[in-house]
Design an enzyme around this catalytic site. Structure first.
Site, PDB file in Angstrom:
ATOM      1  N   LYS B  52       1.255  -1.199  -0.120  1.00 44.55           N
ATOM      2  CA  LYS B  52      -0.501   0.204  -0.207  1.00 44.55           C
ATOM      3  C   LYS B  52       1.025   1.081   0.379  1.00 44.55           C
ATOM      4  CE  LYS B  52      -3.706  -2.720   2.364  1.00 44.55           C
ATOM      5  NZ  LYS B  52      -4.041  -3.597   3.362  1.00 44.55           N
ATOM      6  N   GLN B  96      -5.132  -2.278   9.163  1.00 42.35           N
ATOM      7  CA  GLN B  96      -4.146  -3.573   8.570  1.00 42.35           C
ATOM      8  C   GLN B  96      -4.828  -4.774   9.673  1.00 42.35           C
ATOM      9  OE1 GLN B  96      -2.364  -4.336   5.683  1.00 42.35           O
ATOM     10  NE2 GLN B  96      -3.583  -6.017   6.148  1.00 42.35           N
ATOM     11  N   ASP B 119     -12.000   1.460   3.459  1.00 40.14           N
ATOM     12  CA  ASP B 119     -11.967  -0.124   3.166  1.00 40.14           C
ATOM     13  C   ASP B 119     -13.910  -0.832   3.028  1.00 40.14           C
ATOM     14  OD1 ASP B 119      -9.263  -1.363   2.883  1.00 40.14           O
ATOM     15  OD2 ASP B 119      -9.316  -2.271   5.007  1.00 40.14           O
TER      16      ASP B 119
END
Lengths: 290, 290
Positions: B52, B96, B119
């Site tokens: 990322k 994460q 997300d």
């Protein structure tokens, strides 16, 4: 055919909820309360609101009814909802749909506080349903689950077909039955499905919510399928005093010589919906108590 | 078999997004920015975070990386997220997963502001997806849609089978493809489905997201099916320097003599996911500008 009548379920659930409510109040809690907002004078909406009102009365719930003329301003509705969101004596808020065209339905329903969204239509509630979290389950899907439970119809590992992908029935119904605990394999058909039969012929349980009479007939089903008819359609009928009769989305009579189990219309799913709204309202009161 | 490689799509989308970002900045906007929070030192998580980070660098995005030891307190994470929610120079916030066991993952992800939930995992976002409203589409389902688009694979009226009902892939994938515009007839299978073949044998498109290698082989599919393999599994492999290799949920080689179209692993869906996160972050920046 076995008729999956819902009057008896409604009666049972109403009795249970009434007892729960009495004991809730005996413990020193305020009675659960529901605020219902009706705009205009659509006869069907009037009936729905009256049914909710009467259910509240029978159960010993408080109810607050708000009526507005067809030409009400959006801002006035938003102001009322804002007030109701803040009121400690209101557990559930419901806006009877449809609303007049000049009003943004989404904006109105989304302005209802998540904690009082007993219809379960807001994005937050739907998201929680989808994620398998605690939420207000939309009333019609919740009612269908009660029917399956009452008639001992298992869902785990079963082939469930939902016909219709509306936000208030089809999609939440599918989301609910695919969750852990229900564990069904769910297919959602829609108007673009080339051949419904490809799915229905093999299904254990078929839930029909299209708003179109005759969507499903016995020739499209296994001889032992369970059919849940969510549709409520008015068909012109001069022989009736009121000029119409209610039919579902399913060709009910075509099932008469089968082994299928079918919910009737009227006397089916529709009876459950109001009771589920009352259960959500009770749940909201129960969460809010102390 | 036709291999639906995704490297070429990733390259194309990255080029487009880079140009969009340059023109966005040229117009006087701040570069899109992503904050990534990593707890502990799980090697897979480290890799994901690095990917990322690198994607941000290539695209000209700002990135803020936050690292915590395994024993971080939940409150410290919540405090950081609260700060990031309020910061005008942060467009997207990503934690994460997985998090250590003493931390309530739900609580953490739900504390991310809806406007920065790139997300797309929060109930509000999922609800909006389900209701067909504008939202951040979770990255993996969004990536799958890009693959279908790139390879001109239509979904309307098609039989789509999703195997797996996870909150981050299976359920949002199904919700997305049943929406108007995609118009697929979607079935969601799960571990309780007695016979996957009943569904897969007849499917136009099969999306596999079970996390179990060998979930789907060619004997379970039509000879012209489209297979999207979402799985990423580490299989011990002493012949590799790192001691493992990556395989999907699909028995890829079994499709070699078929007319099926299949995404490979690696080189498939996984490549799309990071790029979709970047697209969501750009979208967030674009909404936030004025």
């Amino acid at each position: 055919m076995k008729r999956l009548g819902c009057k008896i379920i409604q009666g049972k659930l109403e009795k249970e909820l009434k007892e729960k409510t009495e004991s809730f109040i005996m413990k020193g809690n305020r009675a659960p309360s529901l605020a219902v907002i009706l705009v205009g004078s659509d006869p069907a909406s009037e009936t729905y609101v009256r049914n909710k009102h009467e259910a509240c009365s029978r159960l010993g719930f408080l109810h607050f009814d708000y009526r507005f003329d067809e030409d009400v301003k959006e801002d006035d509705l938003l102001a009322l909802i804002d007030e109701l969101n803040g009121r400690a004596d209101v557990d559930g808020i419901l806006v009877q749909l449809p609303l007049p065209k000049h009003i943004d339905e989404k904006k109105i329903t989304n302005s209802i506080s998540v904690e009082k969204d007993v219809d379960g239509f807001s994005p937050f509630n739907v998201g929680r349903l989808c994620l398998g979290e605690e939420c207000f389950i939309p009333c019609t899907p919740k009612g269908v689950v009660e029917i399956l439970k009452y008639y001992d119809i298992p869902t785990a590992g079963k082939k469930v077909v939902v016909i219709g992908r509306s936000n208030i029935v089809g999609k939440p119904m599918a989301m609910l039955l695919m969750q852990k605990g229900f564990d069904a394999t769910v297919t959602v058909c829609n108007t673009r499905t080339p051949s419904l039969k490809d799915y229905t012929l093999d299904a254990d349980i078929i839930i029909v919510a299209t708003g179109r009479p005759g969507t499903l007939g016995s020739s499209m089903c296994r001889n032992d399928a369970v059919i849940i008819d969510v549709g409520v359609n008015r068909i012109e009928d001069k022989s009736r005093e009121r000029g119409y009769r209610l039919v579902g989305d399913v060709d009910y009579h075509s099932f008469e010589d089968t082994e299928c189990q079918v919910t009737p219309v009227p006397g089916g799913v529709g009876l459950m919906t109001v009771m589920m709204l009352m259960e959500n309202t009770f749940e909201s009161a129960n969460r809010r108590k102390k």
